[in-house]
Design an enzyme around this catalytic site. Structure first.
Site, PDB file in Angstrom:
ATOM      1  CB  CYS A 168      -2.806   2.244   9.373  1.00 51.55           C
ATOM      2  SG  CYS A 168      -4.811   1.694   7.852  1.00 51.55           S
TER       3      CYS A 168
ATOM      4  CD  GLN B 253      -3.805   0.152  -1.184  1.00 56.10           C
ATOM      5  OE1 GLN B 253      -4.498   0.727  -2.070  1.00 56.10           O
ATOM      6  NE2 GLN B 253      -4.487   0.621   0.486  1.00 56.10           N
TER       7      GLN B 253
ATOM      8  CG  ASN C 204       0.005  -0.371   2.541  1.00 52.50           C
ATOM      9  OD1 ASN C 204       0.488  -1.090   2.365  1.00 52.50           O
ATOM     10  ND2 ASN C 204       0.124   0.390   3.135  1.00 52.50           N
TER      11      ASN C 204
ATOM     12  CG  HIS D 218     -11.820   2.757   2.443  1.00 49.38           C
ATOM     13  ND1 HIS D 218     -11.434   3.349   2.111  1.00 49.38           N
ATOM     14  CD2 HIS D 218     -11.825   2.031   2.748  1.00 49.38           C
ATOM     15  CE1 HIS D 218     -10.270   3.224   3.359  1.00 49.38           C
ATOM     16  NE2 HIS D 218     -10.408   1.677   3.793  1.00 49.38           N
TER      17      HIS D 218
ATOM     18  CB  SER E 149     -10.486  -2.541   2.138  1.00 49.34           C
ATOM     19  OG  SER E 149     -11.499  -1.227   2.020  1.00 49.34           O
TER      20      SER E 149
HETATM   21  N1  PMP Z   1      -4.469  -3.370   4.338  1.00 46.55           N
HETATM   22  C1  PMP Z   1      -4.036  -2.900   2.900  1.00 46.55           C
HETATM   23  C2  PMP Z   1      -2.311  -3.587   2.143  1.00 46.55           C
HETATM   24  C3  PMP Z   1      -4.832  -1.354   3.545  1.00 46.55           C
HETATM   25  O1  PMP Z   1      -3.884  -1.101   2.626  1.00 46.55           O
HETATM   26  C4  PMP Z   1      -5.816  -0.828   4.596  1.00 46.55           C
HETATM   27  C5  PMP Z   1      -5.600   0.521   4.436  1.00 46.55           C
HETATM   28  N2  PMP Z   1      -4.995   1.103   4.297  1.00 46.55           N
HETATM   29  C6  PMP Z   1      -6.131  -1.623   5.286  1.00 46.55           C
HETATM   30  C7  PMP Z   1      -5.925  -3.379   5.088  1.00 46.55           C
HETATM   31  C8  PMP Z   1      -7.101  -1.076   5.886  1.00 46.55           C
HETATM   32  O2  PMP Z   1      -8.306  -1.052   5.405  1.00 46.55           O
HETATM   33  P1  PMP Z   1      -9.656  -1.274   5.948  1.00 46.55           P
HETATM   34  O3  PMP Z   1      -9.792   0.692   5.822  1.00 46.55           O
HETATM   35  O4  PMP Z   1     -10.738  -1.555   4.979  1.00 46.55           O
HETATM   36  O5  PMP Z   1     -10.062  -1.643   7.235  1.00 46.55           O
END
Ligand code: PMP
Length: 366
Positions: free
Chosen positions: A314, A173, A145, A194, A192
């Site tokens: 995050c 991603q 990511n 979004h 995911s």
């Molecule tokens: N895995 C990866 C590779 C991500 O980029 C992200 C979000 N930054 C997540 C997990 C977490 O995703 P979510 O916002 O849907 O919990």
């Protein structure tokens, strides 16, 4: 006009999905668990989304468990994998994998961290050695990511198949952008909405093993007991609508915008990409901009109308040095001067060089 270059943190809701959701919100709602007509039509929507997703993943077996997003899906998968034995993950995995393994390790579970080289790549030999010594599971991000670096998923999948081990792929991603028809050896996948232009708050875990993942929470039999709680009907429906609506070719085409952007910044600012370039996610540009502090630079970019980041979102907005770049052995100074630009379908309509010129103007004025 603002330029949004943070699609890896969140890709804005696609216009067609906005229309779909608006129409959906105008209709009556009900609990998919209720047996009356209204409940059954809500159930049909969840089931339809499940079928669409399954078809998009190119699988005829396994099952899909809807979750609140990729964080929950990774937790669900990792807990189940840890219950079956030792688990390894690259040091550059998302925190929703790394922290679960760290906590499990503190509790006495057998966990291994796979080192990466300066390009951000794991060593396949390390995986093979661990598998020969009885490793039961591996978690691997196909495309990172932060850097977009592509791990050798197919090679690891072949090894996992040969050793009967579980390979979990965090696909947050690259939803619908990975050739899932070649998924032999992959046992579970995180999704995911979004990150691909769907709403935040919904995701899924595709799970192949016979026995389903044990729930993280207790309190209901929804999702065949794997995920208690009333299903988020609209959000799940929207995730289903994304299936088939996201084009792999459109994603690949972003590479030409990204490459022109990088070329201009390389010639004007001495920008250097972080991580292996071969097979890199076509929308991601993680750049070392020598002499430009990321924290200050991002503020200058924001004021100039450009949304970018310095890595994963995050960490509650805190601008900590990126653990991914540090794991690659990059110096503190380089990490502090590294920016992540991630492109998406609605980035601006400008060419890569024009976007780079806007970045240059903003950074030179800072
Ligand atoms: N895995 C990866 C590779 C991500 O980029 C992200 C979000 N930054 C997540 C997990 C977490 O995703 P979510 O916002 O849907 O919990």
């Amino acid at each position: 006009m603002r330029i949004y270059l943070d699609h890896n943190a969140h890709s804005p809701l696609r216009p067609q999905l906005r229309d779909w959701l608006a129409a959906r919100l105008a209709s009556p709602t009900a609990n998919p668990g209720s047996i009356h007509l209204e409940g059954q039509s809500a159930r049909a929507e969840v089931d339809r989304a499940r079928r669409l997703l399954q078809a998009e993943l190119g699988t005829t077996y396994g099952r899909i468990v809807f979750t609140s997003g990729a964080t929950e899906a990774n937790n669900l998968a990792l807990r189940a994998m840890l219950a079956a034995g030792s688990v390894a993950a690259a040091l550059t995995e998302h925190t929703s994998v790394v922290e679960v393994l760290e906590r499990a390790g503190e509790g006495g579970a057998s966990v291994f961290k796979l080192a990466v080289d300066a390009s951000g790549l794991i060593e396949v030999d390390d995986v093979e050695r661990l598998l020969r010594n009885g490793l039961r599971g591996i978690a691997l991000l196909a495309y990172n990511n932060e850097t977009g670096v592509r791990q050798p998923v197919e090679e690891v999948a072949a090894l996992c198949l040969a050793h009967g081990a579980h390979l979990h792929v965090d696909s947050a991603q690259h939803l619908f952008r990975y050739p899932w028809s070649h998924h032999a050896g992959i046992s579970s996948v995180t999704i995911s909405a979004h990150k691909a232009g769907g709403p935040a708050g919904v995701g899924a875990l595709w799970w192949a093993p016979e026995r389903g993942p044990a729930p993280l929470m207790l309190g209901g039999s929804q999702e065949r007991g794997a995920r208690p709680g009333t299903e988020a009907g609209w959000l799940i429906g929207a995730l289903g609508q994304l299936a088939g609506g996201v084009s792999f070719a459109d994603w690949l085409a972003l590479a030409s915008v990204r490459d022109a952007f990088e070329e201009r910044l390389a010639s004007q600012l001495g920008a250097v990409p972080n991580g292996a370039l071969v097979g890199r996610a076509p929308n991601t540009s993680n750049l070392w901009l020598p002499g430009h502090d990321a924290e200050q630079g991002l503020m200058a970019l924001d004021l100039a109308g450009i949304a970018a980041s310095a890595g994963s979102a995050c960490h509650a907005g805190a601008l900590e040095p990126s653990p991914v770049l540090l794991a690659m052995g990059l110096s503190d100074a380089r990490v502090a001067a590294s920016f992540r630009f991630s492109f998406g379908p609605e980035h601006s309509g400008l060419s890569g060089a024009e976007i780079a010129d806007r970045v240059l103007t903003a950074l030179r004025g800072s």
